[in-house]
Design a protein around this motif. Structure first.
Motif, PDB file in Angstrom:
ATOM      1  N   GLU A  98      -5.436   1.195  -3.702  1.00  0.00           N
ATOM      2  CA  GLU A  98      -5.197   2.074  -2.414  1.00  0.00           C
ATOM      3  C   GLU A  98      -4.139   1.302  -1.586  1.00  0.00           C
ATOM      4  OE1 GLU A  98      -9.181   2.377  -0.866  1.00  0.00           O
ATOM      5  OE2 GLU A  98      -9.953   2.872  -2.609  1.00  0.00           O
ATOM      6  N   ASN A  99      -3.852   2.138  -0.824  1.00  0.00           N
ATOM      7  CA  ASN A  99      -2.712   1.685   0.336  1.00  0.00           C
ATOM      8  C   ASN A  99      -1.426   1.029  -0.225  1.00  0.00           C
ATOM      9  OD1 ASN A  99      -4.732   2.482   2.252  1.00  0.00           O
ATOM     10  ND2 ASN A  99      -5.943   0.705   2.059  1.00  0.00           N
ATOM     11  N   ARG A 139      -1.972  -8.748  -0.241  1.00  0.00           N
ATOM     12  CA  ARG A 139      -0.872  -9.437  -0.285  1.00  0.00           C
ATOM     13  C   ARG A 139      -0.372 -10.328  -1.140  1.00  0.00           C
ATOM     14  NH1 ARG A 139       2.028  -8.864   4.834  1.00  0.00           N
ATOM     15  NH2 ARG A 139       2.699 -11.167   4.545  1.00  0.00           N
ATOM     16  N   ASN A 151       0.300  -4.193   6.796  1.00  0.00           N
ATOM     17  CA  ASN A 151      -0.971  -3.315   6.868  1.00  0.00           C
ATOM     18  C   ASN A 151      -1.945  -3.806   5.851  1.00  0.00           C
ATOM     19  OD1 ASN A 151       0.125  -2.279   9.332  1.00  0.00           O
ATOM     20  ND2 ASN A 151       1.012  -0.636   7.985  1.00  0.00           N
ATOM     21  N   LEU A 152      -1.436  -4.727   5.015  1.00  0.00           N
ATOM     22  CA  LEU A 152      -2.509  -4.887   3.798  1.00  0.00           C
ATOM     23  C   LEU A 152      -3.151  -6.254   4.103  1.00  0.00           C
ATOM     24  CD1 LEU A 152      -0.238  -4.436   0.916  1.00  0.00           C
ATOM     25  CD2 LEU A 152      -1.805  -2.780   1.892  1.00  0.00           C
ATOM     26  N   HIS A 173       7.920  -4.758   6.584  1.00  0.00           N
ATOM     27  CA  HIS A 173       7.901  -3.276   6.513  1.00  0.00           C
ATOM     28  C   HIS A 173       8.239  -2.491   5.166  1.00  0.00           C
ATOM     29  CE1 HIS A 173      12.183  -4.598   6.752  1.00  0.00           C
ATOM     30  NE2 HIS A 173      12.328  -3.278   6.573  1.00  0.00           N
ATOM     31  N   TRP A 174       8.435  -2.995   4.350  1.00  0.00           N
ATOM     32  CA  TRP A 174       8.425  -2.603   2.986  1.00  0.00           C
ATOM     33  C   TRP A 174       6.881  -2.181   2.216  1.00  0.00           C
ATOM     34  CZ3 TRP A 174      12.843  -4.161  -0.840  1.00  0.00           C
ATOM     35  CH2 TRP A 174      14.195  -3.814  -0.135  1.00  0.00           C
ATOM     36  N   ASP A 175       6.677  -1.265   1.531  1.00  0.00           N
ATOM     37  CA  ASP A 175       5.488  -0.975   1.082  1.00  0.00           C
ATOM     38  C   ASP A 175       5.358  -1.979  -0.388  1.00  0.00           C
ATOM     39  OD1 ASP A 175       6.366   0.306  -1.588  1.00  0.00           O
ATOM     40  OD2 ASP A 175       6.352   2.254  -0.538  1.00  0.00           O
ATOM     41  N   ASP A 230       1.275   2.618  -0.638  1.00  0.00           N
ATOM     42  CA  ASP A 230       2.305   3.208  -0.025  1.00  0.00           C
ATOM     43  C   ASP A 230       2.522   2.872   1.421  1.00  0.00           C
ATOM     44  OD1 ASP A 230      -0.152   4.324   0.614  1.00  0.00           O
ATOM     45  OD2 ASP A 230       0.702   6.223   0.686  1.00  0.00           O
ATOM     46  N   LYS A 231       1.606   1.790   1.949  1.00  0.00           N
ATOM     47  CA  LYS A 231       1.614   1.376   3.338  1.00  0.00           C
ATOM     48  C   LYS A 231       2.798  -0.038   3.664  1.00  0.00           C
ATOM     49  CE  LYS A 231      -2.484   3.216   4.915  1.00  0.00           C
ATOM     50  NZ  LYS A 231      -3.990   3.010   5.526  1.00  0.00           N
ATOM     51  N   ALA A 232       3.025  -0.148   4.475  1.00  0.00           N
ATOM     52  CA  ALA A 232       3.920  -1.269   4.838  1.00  0.00           C
ATOM     53  C   ALA A 232       3.081  -2.516   4.509  1.00  0.00           C
ATOM     54  CB  ALA A 232       4.411  -1.572   6.169  1.00  0.00           C
TER      55      ALA A 232
END
Length: 191
Positions: free
Chosen positions: A110-111, A124, A118-119, A79-81, A113-115
């Protein structure tokens, strides 16, 4: 100081995984550890990290070392970015901007800043690699760090790893002989 595994034995639930295993990992070099699935490669690196103990033998040259790792699974805080996951292991002087610059070197722009849940798998994996390489350490252990990367990304990550590992000792588990050449690594084959 070199790291030496001397006559290491390890079994799990009565199944012998390592028997009198010897290996030397030279200080300041990249080493690739290869062998068939189930031969004990991950067991060797878990022993080196102190996550498990050998049933017999000795490991020399580890005392006082700070170890960073890329595990078979990414082991990110879901749940962390991505930046938060990397900063977790960094010295306090490392800032978000520095981490973002490192991400850009392996095509992560990109992305971030998302958890991390979601990558993609390849994104990852690159976050896990950068996290290990930015941690303060003397020894880097990576278990299949190129898993989930296409050839172009793999080359980018290999080049990044080589740059960041200058003069550090690294042990990288791989199944691909090409990795040994790309990393300019020494090869230890397990039978």
């Amino acid at each position: 100081m070199d790291i030496k595994l001397c006559k290491i034995s390890k079994q799990f639930e009565g199944k012998q995984v390592l028997t009198d295993f010897d290996a030397t990992f030279m200080e300041g070099q990249i080493h690739c550890l290869m062998g068939a699935s189930g031969i004990g490669k991950t067991t060797v690196i878990n022993l080196l990290m102190g996550l498990i103990k050998p049933d017999g033998g000795a490991i020399k040259g580890l005392r006082g070392r700070r170890i960073a790792a890329v595990f078979q699974e990414d082991r990110l805080i879901e749940h962390w970015d991505a930046v938060e996951n990397v900063l977790l292991v960094c010295d306090k002087h490392v800032k978000k901007e520095t981490v973002l610059q490192e991400f850009a070197k392996v095509g992560l722009t990109e992305n971030m800043d998302k958890a991390v849940m979601n990558l993609s798998g390849g994104m990852r994996r690159r976050v896990a690699v950068i996290r290990a390489l930015l941690a303060e350490s003397d020894l880097i252990v990576m278990d299949e760090p190129f898993k989930g990367l296409d050839q172009a990304l793999k080359i980018s990550v290999v080049n990044y790893i080589k740059l960041r590992l200058a003069d550090k000792t690294a042990i990288i588990v791989t199944h691909d002989k090409e990795d040994v050449q790309l990393l300019d690594a020494s090869l230890i084959t397990m039978f």
